[in-house]
Design a protein around this motif. Structure first.
Motif, PDB file in Angstrom:
ATOM      1  N   LEU A 307     -50.771  52.893 -85.422  1.00 35.66           N
ATOM      2  CA  LEU A 307     -49.580  51.152 -84.547  1.00 35.66           C
ATOM      3  C   LEU A 307     -48.270  51.049 -85.498  1.00 35.66           C
ATOM      4  CD1 LEU A 307     -49.291  49.183 -82.742  1.00 35.66           C
ATOM      5  CD2 LEU A 307     -50.477  47.717 -84.128  1.00 35.66           C
ATOM      6  N   ALA A 308     -48.591  51.091 -86.330  1.00 33.85           N
ATOM      7  CA  ALA A 308     -46.825  50.534 -87.679  1.00 33.85           C
ATOM      8  C   ALA A 308     -46.110  51.583 -87.378  1.00 33.85           C
ATOM      9  CB  ALA A 308     -47.935  50.363 -88.800  1.00 33.85           C
ATOM     10  N   ARG A 309     -46.134  53.199 -87.612  1.00 37.82           N
ATOM     11  CA  ARG A 309     -45.497  54.014 -87.167  1.00 37.82           C
ATOM     12  C   ARG A 309     -45.071  53.895 -85.655  1.00 37.82           C
ATOM     13  NH1 ARG A 309     -49.128  56.735 -89.636  1.00 37.82           N
ATOM     14  NH2 ARG A 309     -49.979  58.033 -88.062  1.00 37.82           N
ATOM     15  N   SER A 310     -45.768  54.040 -84.485  1.00 41.90           N
ATOM     16  CA  SER A 310     -45.168  54.061 -83.339  1.00 41.90           C
ATOM     17  C   SER A 310     -44.165  52.238 -83.507  1.00 41.90           C
ATOM     18  CB  SER A 310     -46.629  53.658 -82.430  1.00 41.90           C
ATOM     19  OG  SER A 310     -47.193  52.243 -82.644  1.00 41.90           O
ATOM     20  N   LEU A 311     -44.420  51.296 -84.065  1.00 40.65           N
ATOM     21  CA  LEU A 311     -43.512  50.341 -83.470  1.00 40.65           C
ATOM     22  C   LEU A 311     -42.880  50.562 -83.913  1.00 40.65           C
ATOM     23  CD1 LEU A 311     -45.933  46.972 -84.575  1.00 40.65           C
ATOM     24  CD2 LEU A 311     -45.205  47.947 -82.130  1.00 40.65           C
ATOM     25  N   GLU A 312     -42.658  51.185 -85.249  1.00 41.46           N
ATOM     26  CA  GLU A 312     -41.111  51.406 -85.726  1.00 41.46           C
ATOM     27  C   GLU A 312     -40.651  52.706 -84.940  1.00 41.46           C
ATOM     28  OE1 GLU A 312     -39.419  52.755 -90.335  1.00 41.46           O
ATOM     29  OE2 GLU A 312     -41.756  53.209 -89.580  1.00 41.46           O
ATOM     30  N   THR A 313     -40.071  53.372 -84.826  1.00 41.48           N
ATOM     31  CA  THR A 313     -40.537  54.509 -83.953  1.00 41.48           C
ATOM     32  C   THR A 313     -39.828  53.885 -81.745  1.00 41.48           C
ATOM     33  OG1 THR A 313     -41.737  55.918 -84.825  1.00 41.48           O
ATOM     34  CG2 THR A 313     -40.817  56.887 -82.966  1.00 41.48           C
ATOM     35  N   ASN A 314     -40.609  53.206 -81.658  1.00 40.49           N
ATOM     36  CA  ASN A 314     -40.454  52.803 -80.560  1.00 40.49           C
ATOM     37  C   ASN A 314     -40.075  51.242 -80.071  1.00 40.49           C
ATOM     38  OD1 ASN A 314     -41.352  55.410 -79.225  1.00 40.49           O
ATOM     39  ND2 ASN A 314     -43.401  54.485 -80.052  1.00 40.49           N
TER      40      ASN A 314
END
Length: 668
Positions: A307-314
């Motif tokens: 989730l943390a990675r996806s928030l940073e990306t998207n």
């Protein structure tokens, strides 16, 4: 990884607590000082110092802890150390502070032996027969360059590491990585008159396979050719890695790799524009506890990491931090020329879509709270507090998004005041118990009562039982609340034997958490016995969530109640985690149908559901009580399908014990 780093580090690593007592002593430290870890563990670190320094050390440590003023913490310097043999030697000591999970400080020291380094510096000042041996010493980088930076001479270690054919390194600057090139250029821009003293400088160098952090000592030297710069360097990469690891542990969440809130504050305060408007948006997964239970701790943590990675990306944001469990805070800037509320709503909708894409259907909904930050109107911490107030408002009112306003602030103040008042009410046994009659449908007579809490606060008036329970859970006081109500109920039962007896027993509600605690059940049984109350005059009602964790203690507590003669009722059946397999695992006597099913009895599907529940109860040899009866039609239907008992406003609301005789006379 940390254990391998600790044991493999070339430099000695020593960890002490706030009292200066050695907690860990790396293998390199053992070799450096001549002590084994067993010999020094639990002893004051001053044993590694000359007596003159050791006598002062504890005072330095106390002064730092009391004042926060540090002369060496977070820095490095040369010190004199003492080996087990009593031999004194010079070393470079770097000390960093960290904290345990409980907030207790400890200190990590990295010790580099400077004996060889100092010998090299001294020998380089003398041109003699020994120069070549020192010059070729492994582990030290030695270079001599012109004042323009051109390399005149370099030792084997420097040449192998920094002058590969793939690196154009005839000029010293060419060996320096981009991040340090500016510092190196400054060094070589110094004039002869401005370069009188030795200069210490850390530079990131271009290694053959990777960049290497080197701590250099540069000095101006003269020979028969002219003035040059002599450099001697040591590889401090491992020290840097250790420092970076400590920095990460101190400032970042280990699961999501997101920065801690304090570090976000530091970054935010240092870079925010004067007149920019920001939105602080807090959000949480409402059913993260269920995700943990269904998937386990490891998988749940992987979901958070993804989730943390996806928030940073998207999702566009300036900062994002994990506050606790499944609660996060995101900071983004607002275009004041546009619709501020619409921008916030759009961000919340995008966030919701990303959470559903990442976590999936098992996380059905989120709660979001937001607050706007302007440097002139509020501090960072105040805006965080406002955003947390907003998300609490969303959670309590089951809203998707709430934006902070005065009414939310007032609600938050009320909750804080209510929490303080409830603590006092429990401590002083100020919560009342009312009793709702239980009716036998077949003969339409009173066969018992349910004890229900009622709290009338001097400051807040009547506080609903739901709000009392929620507040007690927030304060982690469900056991204390249950005990308070049990004690008060037992006192009333003891004082009114003509109302409460074996023919009309009282049912006491016990939370699922209390039902799994032996001392709570033991206290109830002891109370019954000490007051000489017939145990058949007492029943226990427990909600379905107690069945989620049926373990040995829950079974033991249920059996203890049964052995004492106390009947057990399963409350609110059908609203929680119902499973037929649960019903046979505890010695239950009665099953209570939740009022939501009774309300639906006007529909055919609702009547079929009630018939099915009654049938299930009968198959387990349980009696059935329906709650929430409000009409004669509901009463007639329940009696027809075999439901034995009923409660509800059709008969009576919960009333204080002193009103029961009058109600009985009226009912009869």
């Amino acid at each position: 990884m940390y254990k391998a780093l600790f044991e493999a580090a070339a430099d000695g690593i020593i960890i002490i607590n706030a009292r200066g007592i050695i907690q860990s002593f790396s293998p390199s430290a053992e070799r450096l000082f001549g002590y084994s870890e067993i010999e020094v563990f639990g002893k004051n670190v001053s044993i590694l110092m000359p007596k003159s320094e050791g006598d002062k050390h504890d005072g330095y440590l106390r002064h730092y802890l009391d004042t926060g003023s540090a002369s060496i913490i977070g820095k490095g310097r040369e010190v004199t150390a003492m080996r087990k043999s009593g031999q004194l030697f010079q070393m470079h000591l770097s000390i960093g502070r960290a904290e345990t999970a409980e907030g207790e400080p400890f200190f990590v020291g990295i010790c580099h032996d400077l004996s060889m380094y100092q010998n090299v510096v001294e020998q380089l000042e003398r041109v003699d027969i020994r120069y070549r041996n020192v010059f070729d010493s492994e582990g030290l980088f030695i270079v001599r360059v012109t004042l323009d930076g051109a390399i005149i001479l370099s030792n084997k270690s420097f040449t192998q590491q920094f002058r590969d054919a793939t690196i154009t390194a005839d000029d010293f600057i060419d060996s320096v990585a981009g991040s340090s090139a500016k510092d190196a250029k400054l060094l070589f821009s110094l004039s002869e008159s401005g370069f009188k003293n030795e200069i210490k400088m850390s530079l990131m160098m271009k290694g053959i396979s990777s960049h290497i952090e080197v701590e250099w000592r540069f000095k101006l030297v003269k020979d028969n050719i002219g003035c040059h710069i002599q450099g001697v360097g040591i590889d401090v990469s491992e020290k840097v890695v250790a420092a970076n690891e400590a920095f990460f542990l101190r400032n970042f969440d280990p699961i999501t790799k997101l920065p801690q809130l304090d570090y976000v504050k530091q970054l935010f305060d240092g870079n925010q524009a004067e007149n920019t408007l920001f939105c602080f948006m807090t959000f949480e997964l409402t059913d993260f506890d269920r995700i943990r239970k269904l998937n386990g701790e490891v998988l749940a943590n992987k979901m958070l990491e993804e989730l943390a990675r996806s928030l940073e990306t998207n999702i566009g944001y300036l900062h994002c931090a994990r506050l606790q469990a499944s609660r996060f805070m995101m900071v983004f800037d607002i275009d004041v020329a546009g619709n501020i509320e619409q921008q916030t709503k759009d961000k919340a909708i995008a966030l919701q879509a990303e959470l559903q894409r990442t976590i999936g259907e098992i996380s059905s909904e989120i709660r979001i709270g937001s607050a706007y930050h302007n440097r002139a109107k509020s501090t960072f911490n105040e805006t965080v507090e406002y955003a947390l107030m907003a998300i609490e408002y969303s959670r309590q009112n089951m809203l998707f998004l709430s934006c902070y306003n005065d009414s939310i602030h007032q609600a938050a103040d009320r909750k804080k005041g209510l929490q303080k008042a409830l603590i006092e009410a429990i401590r002083n046994a100020e919560i009342d118990v009312y009793f709702q009659p239980k009716i036998e449908l077949k003969r339409n007579r009173v066969v018992g009562y349910e004890a229900l809490m009622r709290w009338f606060s001097n400051d807040y008036g009547f506080v609903s039982p739901w709000e009392v329970i929620e507040t007690a859970q927030e304060l982690n006081l469900p056991l204390e609340l249950d005990k308070c109500l049990m004690d008060k109920t037992m006192s009333i039962v003891k004082a009114n034997p003509s109302i409460f007896n074996t023919d009309t027993p009282v049912a006491i509600n016990i939370s699922a958490k209390s039902f799994g605690v032996k001392r709570v059940i033991d206290a109830l049984i002891d109370n019954i016995n000490s007051q000489n109350i017939d145990p058949r005059s007492i029943e226990v009602e427990v909600t379905e969530d107690a069945l989620l964790t049926i373990g040995d203690q829950v079974k033991s507590n249920a059996n203890a109640l049964r052995a004492a003669g106390v009947k057990i009722c399963l409350d609110d059946f059908g609203t929680g985690y119902s499973a037929l397999s649960y019903l046979g695992k505890l010695p239950l006597d009665n099953l209570k149908i939740d009022r939501s099913f009774v309300i639906e009895s006007k529909e055919k599907s609702g009547r079929l559901m009630l018939e099915a529940i009654v049938s299930i109860a009968k198959s387990f040899h349980l009696t059935v009580t329906a709650e929430g009866i409000e009409t004669s039609e509901q009463q007639a239907f329940l009696a027809k399908i075999g439901c034995e008992y009923a409660q509800g406003f059709y008969y009576s609301k919960a009333i204080p014990v002193q009103d029961i005789p009058q109600w009985i006379a009226s009912y009869q």
